[in-house]
Structure formats: structure tokens, C-alpha cells
Design a protein around this motif. Structure first.
Motif, short mmCIF file in Angstrom:
data_model
loop_
_atom_site.label_atom_id
_atom_site.label_comp_id
_atom_site.label_asym_id
_atom_site.label_seq_id
_atom_site.Cartn_x
_atom_site.Cartn_y
_atom_site.Cartn_z
N GLY A 1 -17.75 -27.67 33.37
CA GLY A 1 -17.13 -27.20 34.60
C GLY A 1 -18.12 -26.60 35.57
N ALA A 2 -17.87 -26.79 36.86
CA ALA A 2 -18.68 -26.19 37.92
C ALA A 2 -18.01 -24.91 38.40
CB ALA A 2 -18.84 -27.16 39.10
N GLY A 3 -18.82 -23.98 38.88
CA GLY A 3 -18.29 -22.73 39.42
C GLY A 3 -17.62 -22.93 40.76
N ALA A 4 -16.67 -22.06 41.05
CA ALA A 4 -15.95 -22.12 42.34
C ALA A 4 -16.74 -21.39 43.42
CB ALA A 4 -14.57 -21.50 42.18
N THR A 5 -16.42 -21.69 44.67
CA THR A 5 -16.99 -20.99 45.82
C THR A 5 -15.85 -20.41 46.65
OG1 THR A 5 -16.93 -22.91 47.29
CG2 THR A 5 -18.86 -22.68 45.87
N ALA A 6 -16.19 -19.71 47.71
CA ALA A 6 -15.16 -19.10 48.56
C ALA A 6 -14.27 -20.15 49.21
CB ALA A 6 -15.81 -18.23 49.63
N SER A 7 -14.78 -21.35 49.38
CA SER A 7 -14.04 -22.37 50.13
C SER A 7 -13.51 -23.52 49.28
CB SER A 7 -14.93 -22.95 51.23
OG SER A 7 -16.10 -23.52 50.67
N ALA A 8 -13.87 -23.55 47.99
CA ALA A 8 -13.46 -24.71 47.19
C ALA A 8 -13.42 -24.37 45.71
CB ALA A 8 -14.42 -25.88 47.42
N PRO A 9 -12.50 -24.99 44.95
CA PRO A 9 -12.50 -24.83 43.50
C PRO A 9 -13.69 -25.56 42.88
CG PRO A 9 -10.89 -26.47 44.14
CD PRO A 9 -11.42 -25.88 45.41
N GLY A 10 -14.03 -25.18 41.67
CA GLY A 10 -15.11 -25.87 40.98
C GLY A 10 -14.67 -27.23 40.47
N ALA A 11 -15.56 -28.18 40.48
CA ALA A 11 -15.26 -29.51 39.95
C ALA A 11 -15.22 -29.44 38.43
CB ALA A 11 -16.30 -30.52 40.41
N GLY A 12 -14.39 -30.26 37.82
CA GLY A 12 -14.28 -30.30 36.37
C GLY A 12 -14.90 -31.54 35.78
N ALA A 13 -15.30 -31.45 34.51
CA ALA A 13 -15.84 -32.59 33.77
C ALA A 13 -16.96 -33.28 34.54
CB ALA A 13 -14.72 -33.57 33.44
N ILE A 14 -17.98 -32.50 34.88
CA ILE A 14 -19.05 -33.02 35.73
C ILE A 14 -20.38 -32.43 35.28
CG2 ILE A 14 -18.86 -31.17 37.46
CD1 ILE A 14 -19.36 -33.31 39.61
N HIS A 15 -21.45 -33.21 35.43
CA HIS A 15 -22.78 -32.64 35.21
C HIS A 15 -23.10 -31.72 36.38
CE1 HIS A 15 -23.28 -35.73 32.10
NE2 HIS A 15 -24.26 -34.99 31.66
N GLU B 1 -9.99 -18.33 36.27
CA GLU B 1 -8.97 -18.15 37.29
C GLU B 1 -9.55 -17.46 38.51
OE1 GLU B 1 -5.66 -16.06 35.65
OE2 GLU B 1 -4.95 -17.79 34.49
N GLY B 2 -8.87 -17.61 39.64
CA GLY B 2 -9.31 -16.95 40.86
C GLY B 2 -8.60 -17.52 42.07
N ALA B 3 -8.92 -16.96 43.25
CA ALA B 3 -8.40 -17.54 44.48
C ALA B 3 -8.82 -19.01 44.55
CB ALA B 3 -8.93 -16.77 45.68
N GLN B 4 -10.02 -19.29 44.06
CA GLN B 4 -10.47 -20.66 43.83
C GLN B 4 -10.83 -20.76 42.35
OE1 GLN B 4 -10.23 -22.96 45.98
NE2 GLN B 4 -10.31 -22.03 48.00
N ALA B 5 -10.19 -21.67 41.64
CA ALA B 5 -10.37 -21.79 40.19
C ALA B 5 -11.67 -22.51 39.85
CB ALA B 5 -9.20 -22.53 39.57
N GLY B 6 -12.23 -22.14 38.71
CA GLY B 6 -13.42 -22.83 38.22
C GLY B 6 -13.07 -24.18 37.62
#
Length: 551
Positions: free
Chosen positions: A417-431, A465-470
Motif C-alpha cells: 500500500g501507498a501512503g495517503a496525501t492531503a488530496s488523494a487516498p493511497g494507491a493499493g497493491a502497488i510497488h 484510516e483517515g480523511a484520505q485512506a491509505g
């Protein structure tokens, strides 16, 4: 540039444009001076600059295509664990293809090491280097460096191709030992070894080097085949550079190499202008800790990245060469740039990177470093993004899984999993971040190795979890059909990826052995075991941290 509703027309230097009565644009040549003899200018033409951005990147991409077609190993041919790039005469990165960030930011040091060790270079030469104390990352990553000559006795440019070899010796098949303590336990070290002279591959000398040391390479035929493919990639790059010079002149090509780097520098300075000071501490499984303080001068567009306070040199293999820290910083600040520019040495100019000698981020020989390239590099990126307040922790691991015997060796990195940012959720199942390889197709994996892929699926609810999920991690399960030595080199099993700005942490990774009898044994993040027919290894990778409090 003439812009109309139906078209855009670029009026090049030496031409004039007039509008005819019927709307036709007539271009008239007003200057006949050959571009190759035209006086150099101090400023880049914006359109020509963008053309050279694409031309230089195109050379690196063509090199990568040649390497993919001609390589022998699954690692390079199928997983695409390689990088190709173009460098100026001093070894500064000019442009790369979008390959492996941890390779690209450190390859310039390898080119400079070749120049230092071989002051007199000639056409038709190529050198192999994997020394982590001379610009390398870890021993499986072998860089082939080739000088390119236009005229005169000194190289005009350099091209280089770095590939992860499936095995270079060491105490574990696959050359990714979880428990190495010195560099010689990780494989054969090549320090700017000449592998081509006057256009001829030096097979005897190359094989002798691969056979040296207490733990020599297990499959030298495959190493040689991949090295020849890397030479072919470099030759493709050299030919493309020569064609560019033939068409536009050496002077213009060299100037625009400088302009491309200067443009990258200006872009990074603009990105720094909106950042603030910050600091972060990122603990690692096994006891190491990354500490960084980012001090930003927004007005000048410069930043100091001070890693003082990071752990001292470790007895384990999680030490990272200083070139890996440079690669991580280059990657982070290239990510912050909104402009579409090639990643190159200009991105580092506004940065002062302070890494204490003798620390885990700048170790002295003979420190073991195999995990520094793949694991510590990820933590350095997470630390920098956290210090700058940009992004929550990503999975922080490449989940390096190897298995093999005396005849066959396999290596893969597993996504998460990728980390989330203020503007977007994190991408899943990704290098994430410093790796950008792909997994071997199941059909090829099962045809070449005695394993069966039972499951490869998203690990649900593993992101923070978060305003933007990981982003979410994955679950991967393999059944072995023959006795093998299997090993995992990973982190974020004891310390979960953390959120940012109130976001929640992700699930840490886990792994287990399911014996043919059905017995289940939980395994640590770093293990080396013997598996028997019918045994299963299941690996669950970490997710990414969330950003902001969930309302």
C-alpha cells in the motif's frame, strides 16, 4: 509560436512567417547558417528545450527496450528490474527512462567512479560496477558504464545500464541474504571491472571475476548473458546519441544537456518555495532509526536535509550507501515538481544533504548493505515525506522474497500500500517509491521454477484510516514442488506504516509457513528456511498510512 484555432506552428530560429490573404502561413528561410556551426546562446529556446527533454528521455527508453529484448534472466526480462540513463561528460545524470528510482539517483556516482578508476578511456570500452562504496547500491545490481566519444581523447557523454542479477554469489541463493554481516557474504564485488575492450567482450576476465571470492556466483552463464544484454543496451544508447549529434551538432546537444539540468534545478527551487521546515524519526525493524531535519529557505529555493542523529553503522545488512540517500532525496523532490521534466542531476543542485560518516546511511567497508538498497531506502523516503508534511508512510518495504538451489535462483519484490496525501487516498497493491518493477507472470514463474502460485489478492482493510485512506497491501501464497532454500528480507513487521496529520496507521506485514502436513508456523520479517515439496509460504504485505482525521 503561432497559435490558431486549427493548428499551432513553431517558427524556428532563422525563419520568418508571413500571413497570406487566404490565411495561409508562409515560412521563409532568412538564415542559412548550419546549426552545428551557429554561435552558442546563453538561453534555452523553450520549444527546443522540451524537444531535448523528450529526445534524451527517448534515448534512455530505447536503451531499456533493447535490454528487455536481449536479457536472459527473469529478473531483467520479465520483472523489468533494471534502469538505463544518459550522463554528461562529468557523470551528471541528464535523463532517464521511468525505471527504478533507487537505481537512477545513484548511477551518476557509478559513472564518476569509473572515470576516477580509469582516467584514460577509449572508444569500445565498457565497465561493470556493483561496489556499494563506489556508487553501487547492493551487489546484485550491476551497472555497465560505457563512454561515448564524439571527437578527441575525452568522452563526450556516458551511457549506463543497471540490472538486478538473479544471483552474484554470497551465502544465500539469490544473493539477498537476510542475515549477512559483511559485504563478502552478499556476493562478488566488481569495482569498475573492464568487461569490453576495443569492442570485444572480455569473457575470460569477466568469468574469472564472477568465480572469485569465498562465495562465487552460482550461475555465471546467466550473469554473462545479462551483462552482454546490458552492453547491447549501452551500444543502442551510444548510437542514439551519435545520431543526435550528427543531426544537431555536438555543441547544441551539449548545451541542451546543461539546459535540461538547469531547468530541473529551477523546477525544484519553485517546489521548495512552498515547503516549510520539518523533522521526522522513522524506526526500523531490527533497531535502526532514520532521523532527518529539513531546513527550507523558501526565498532562495534551497533546502538542507540533515540526517544527523540517524543510527550508527549497524551490524546487520540494513546499512545504506550514501548514494542510496542521494537517490531517495532526488526521487522525493522530483515528486514535488509539478512540471513534466526528466529526473536528472539538476534536481539535486538546490539540496544540501548531510549524512554522517560511519552511520547506517553512510557506512564504512566492509559493512553489509543488501537491505539498505531495498528497505532502508524506503524508510528514507518515508522520513523525508513526513518531515515535509506531504505524504503518510507507504508500506516501507520491497518484501524481497528469494528461493532457489544450486541450479535455479529466483527473486521478486512484492507490492503493498501507498501512503495517503492531503488530496488523494493511497494507491493499493502497488510497488511504491524506490522500486518500480513488476511481478513475473504466473505462467512464466511456474514454467521456469518448481512452484505453484495459489493466491495473489488484495489484503482488504490493511490501509490506514483517515480523511484520505491509505492503500491496501496484498496476500501472496506459493506452494513449493521441490526442496528449496527460501528467504524473506523485509521490514514494517514490527513497526507499522504511520499516518500523517492525524491519519491512522496501516497494518504491518506478516508471513507464515504452512507445512505439507497442515501445521502453521508464523515467521519473522527476515527468515531463511528450507522448504519441502508441498510446503506453502504465505506473505501479507503492509498497507499505507492514512492522512488527516476521519470525520
Amino acid at each position: 509560436m503561432i497559435t490558431r484555432a486549427d493548428t499551432q506552428i513553431w517558427v524556428a530560429q532563422g525563419w520568418a512567417a508571413t500571413t497570406e490573404g487566404d490565411g495561409l502561413i508562409r515560412l521563409v528561410r532568412i538564415e542559412t547558417t548550419d546549426k552545428r556551426t551557429a554561435a552558442a546562446t546563453d538561453a534555452a529556446d523553450p520549444v527546443t528545450l522540451e524537444l531535448y527533454n523528450r529526445r534524451f528521455m527517448g534515448i534512455a527508453e530505447a536503451m531499456g527496450a533493447a535490454l528487455e529484448r536481449t536479457a536472459h534472466s527473469v529478473n531483467i526480462k520479465e520483472r523489468l528490474d533494471f534502469s538505463c540513463a544518459l550522463f554528461d561528460a562529468s557523470g551528471g545524470l541528464v535523463a532517464n527512462a521511468p525505471h527504478m528510482p533507487v537505481h537512477l539517483g545513484s548511477m551518476g556516482a557509478s559513472v564518476r567512479a569509473v572515470r576516477a578508476r580509469h582516467p584514460v578511456l577509449q572508444p569500445g570500452q565498457a565497465f561493470a560496477l556493483n561496489s556499494p562504496y563506489a556508487g553501487g547500491t547492493h551487489l546484485p545490481d550491476i551497472t555497465v558504464v560505457m563512454p561515448v566519444f564524439e571527437r578527441g581523447e575525452q568522452p563526450t557523454f556516458f551511457v549506463a545500464a543497471r540490472g538486478h542479477h538473479a544471483d552474484v554469489g554470497g551465502i544465500q541463493p539469490g544473493s539477498m541474504p537476510p542475515f549477512s554481516h559483511t559485504i563478502d557474504e552478499e556476493g562478488v564485488m566488481l569495482d569498475a571491472l573492464p568487461i569490453m575492450q576495443r569492442g570485444q567482450f572480455l569473457e575470460t576476465e569477466t568469468r574469472a571475476a564472477l568465480a572469485s571470492g569465498r562465495w562465487p556466483a552460482r550461475a555465471p552463464d546467466r550473469n554473462v548473458a545479462d551483462l552482454k544484454a546490458q552492453i547491447a543496451a549501452c551500444q543502442a544508447g551510444a548510437a542514439a546519441v551519435a545520431a543526435l549529434i550528427e543531426r544537431h551538432g555536438a555543441g547544441e546537444v551539449a548545451r541542451y544537456m546543461g539546459f535540461v539540468q538547469a531547468n530541473a534545478e529551477a523546477s525544484v527551487r519553485r517546489a521548495i518555495g512552498v515547503l516549510k521546515d520539518g523533522a521526522a524519526r522513522v524506526p526500523m525493524d531490527g533497531g535502526g532509526e532514520i532521523v532527518v531535519r529539513a531546513s527550507v529557505d523558501a526565498a532562495k529555493g534551497v533546502a538542507v536535509l540533515d540526517f544527523t542523529g540517524s543510527s550508527a553503522q549497524l551490524g546487520s545488512n540494513f546499512n545504506a550507501p550514501a548514494s542510496v540517500v542521494d537517490a531517495a532525496a532526488l526521487y522525493v523532490f522530483r515528486c514535488l515538481v509539478r512540471d513534466d521534466i526528466p529526473l536528472n542531476a539538476g534536481c539535486l543542485t538546490p539540496l544540501q544533504i548531510v549524512v554522517p560518516e560511519g552511520s547506517m546511511l553512510n557506512p564504512h567497508p566492509p559493512a553489509a548493505v543488501v537491505a539498505g538498497n531495498v528497505e532502508t531506502s524506503q524508510h528514507v523516503v518515508d522520513a523525508l515525506f513526513a518531515a515535509l508534511g506531504v505524504m503518510a508512510n507507504s508500506q516501507g518495504s520491497m518484501n524481497n522474497f528469494t528461493f532457489g538451489d544450486a541450479e535455479r535462483q529466483y527473486y521478486e519484490t512484492i507490492c503493498g500500500g501507498a501512503g495517503a496525501t492531503a488530496s488523494a487516498p493511497g494507491a493499493g497493491a502497488i510497488h511504491t517509491h524506490m522500486t518500480n518493477s513488476r511481478l513475473t507472470d504466473p505462467e512464466i514463474l511456474e514454467r521456469r521454477f518448481p512452484v505453484r502460485l495459489d493466491a495473489f489478492e488484495v489484503r482488504r482493510n490493511s490501509g490506514g484510516e483517515g480523511a484520505q485512506a491509505g492503500g491496501e497491501g496484498v496476500k501472496r501464497r506459493l506452494t513449493f514442488l521441490a526442496p528449496m532454500e527460501a528467504a524473506l528480507l523485509s521490514t514494517r513487521r514490527d513497526h507499522a506504516p504511520q499516518g500523517l496529520a492525524g491519519g491512522g496507521a496501516a497494518l504491518a506485514g506478516s508471513q507464515r509457513l504452512i507445512e505439507a502436513s497442515g501445521a502453521v508456523k508464523e515467521l519473522p520479517g527476515c527468515f531463511s528456511i528450507t522448504v519441502r515439496p508441498g510446503d506453502v509460504i504465505e506473505i501479507e504485505t503492509p498497507g499505507g498510512g492514512g492522512y488527516g482525521r476521519r470525520t
